[in-house]
Design a protein around this motif. Structure first.
Motif, short mmCIF file in Angstrom:
data_model
loop_
_atom_site.label_atom_id
_atom_site.label_comp_id
_atom_site.label_asym_id
_atom_site.label_seq_id
_atom_site.Cartn_x
_atom_site.Cartn_y
_atom_site.Cartn_z
N ALA A 135 0.84 -1.19 0.00
CA ALA A 135 0.00 0.00 0.00
C ALA A 135 0.88 1.24 0.00
O ALA A 135 1.82 1.35 0.79
N ALA A 136 0.56 2.17 -0.88
CA ALA A 136 1.30 3.43 -0.95
C ALA A 136 0.55 4.50 -0.17
O ALA A 136 -0.65 4.71 -0.40
N LEU A 137 1.25 5.14 0.74
CA LEU A 137 0.66 6.17 1.59
C LEU A 137 1.32 7.51 1.33
O LEU A 137 2.51 7.57 1.04
N GLY A 138 0.54 8.56 1.41
CA GLY A 138 1.12 9.90 1.31
C GLY A 138 0.91 10.58 -0.03
O GLY A 138 0.83 11.80 -0.09
N ARG A 139 0.87 9.81 -1.09
CA ARG A 139 0.59 10.38 -2.40
C ARG A 139 0.17 9.27 -3.34
O ARG A 139 0.51 8.11 -3.12
N THR A 140 -0.54 9.62 -4.37
CA THR A 140 -0.98 8.62 -5.32
C THR A 140 0.18 8.14 -6.18
O THR A 140 1.09 8.92 -6.53
N VAL A 141 0.17 6.83 -6.49
CA VAL A 141 1.18 6.26 -7.37
C VAL A 141 0.54 5.73 -8.64
O VAL A 141 1.14 4.94 -9.38
N ASN B 173 -5.50 0.82 -8.57
CA ASN B 173 -5.15 2.24 -8.42
C ASN B 173 -6.11 2.98 -7.49
O ASN B 173 -5.74 3.99 -6.88
N ALA B 174 -7.34 2.51 -7.40
CA ALA B 174 -8.29 3.15 -6.49
C ALA B 174 -7.85 2.98 -5.04
O ALA B 174 -8.15 3.83 -4.19
N LYS B 175 -7.13 1.90 -4.77
CA LYS B 175 -6.64 1.64 -3.42
C LYS B 175 -5.17 1.98 -3.27
O LYS B 175 -4.60 1.78 -2.19
N ASN B 176 -4.55 2.46 -4.36
CA ASN B 176 -3.13 2.82 -4.30
C ASN B 176 -2.29 1.62 -3.84
O ASN B 176 -1.35 1.79 -3.04
N THR B 177 -2.62 0.45 -4.34
CA THR B 177 -2.03 -0.79 -3.85
C THR B 177 -1.60 -1.68 -5.01
O THR B 177 -2.30 -1.75 -6.03
N VAL B 178 -0.48 -2.35 -4.83
CA VAL B 178 -0.01 -3.34 -5.79
C VAL B 178 0.10 -4.68 -5.09
O VAL B 178 0.37 -4.74 -3.88
N TYR B 179 -0.14 -5.75 -5.84
CA TYR B 179 -0.16 -7.10 -5.27
C TYR B 179 0.82 -8.00 -6.01
O TYR B 179 1.16 -7.78 -7.17
N LEU B 180 1.24 -9.05 -5.32
CA LEU B 180 2.02 -10.09 -5.96
C LEU B 180 1.46 -11.44 -5.49
O LEU B 180 1.63 -11.81 -4.32
N GLN B 181 0.78 -12.11 -6.39
CA GLN B 181 0.27 -13.45 -6.11
C GLN B 181 1.36 -14.44 -6.46
O GLN B 181 1.83 -14.48 -7.61
N MET B 182 1.76 -15.24 -5.49
CA MET B 182 2.85 -16.19 -5.67
C MET B 182 2.33 -17.60 -5.49
O MET B 182 1.88 -17.96 -4.40
N ASN B 183 2.38 -18.39 -6.55
CA ASN B 183 1.92 -19.77 -6.52
C ASN B 183 3.08 -20.72 -6.77
O ASN B 183 4.14 -20.31 -7.25
N SER B 184 2.87 -21.96 -6.45
CA SER B 184 3.89 -23.00 -6.66
C SER B 184 5.24 -22.57 -6.11
O SER B 184 6.28 -22.69 -6.77
#
Length: 124
Positions: free
Chosen positions: A23-29, A74-85
């Motif tokens: 999660a990015a805080l303080g400004r939009t990314v 982008n609405a949540k200012n968040t990036v994810y990494l789904q890691m499988n196997s």
């Protein structure tokens, strides 16, 4: 200034899955590419995956291609990494970072802001 807060790391058995969040805080990314990197002791930090500002362009290292998926909200200012196997070679501290570019790039020098990292440990 932007603060990046990673979460979702932990201990998992080989073959299992984890989902990391940043999660990015303080400004939009939302207009910046973002990336996930990982680092183990004694080794250089390496790019795992990157995603462009709109989410349509992505980059994966060969070691994770087909197993990991990067995405963003982008609405949540968040990036994810789904890691499988997951396998023991994926054990590392995982960092998210914000790029100065809009499109996904592999060069670590393009990334300006960094999170504190989250530990991922995969047991055999």
């Amino acid at each position: 200034q932007v603060q990046l807060v990673e979460s979702g790391g932990g201990l998992v058995q080989a073959g299992g899955s984890l989902r990391l969040s940043c999660a990015a805080l303080g400004r939009t990314v939302s207009l910046h590419a973002m990336g996930w990197f990982r680092q183990t002791a004694g080794k250089e930090r390496e790019l795992v995956a990157a995603i462009g500002w709109s989410g349509t362009s992505t980059y994966y290292s060969n070691s994770v291609k087909g197993r990991f998926t990067i995405s963003r909200d982008n609405a949540k200012n968040t990036v994810y990494l789904q890691m499988n196997s997951l396998n023991p070679e994926d054990t590392a501290v995982y960092y998210c970072a914000v790029s100065i570019t809009r499109n996904a790039v592999a060069a670590i020098t393009a990334y300006r802001y960094w999170g504190q990292g989250t530990q991922v440990t995969v047991s055999a």
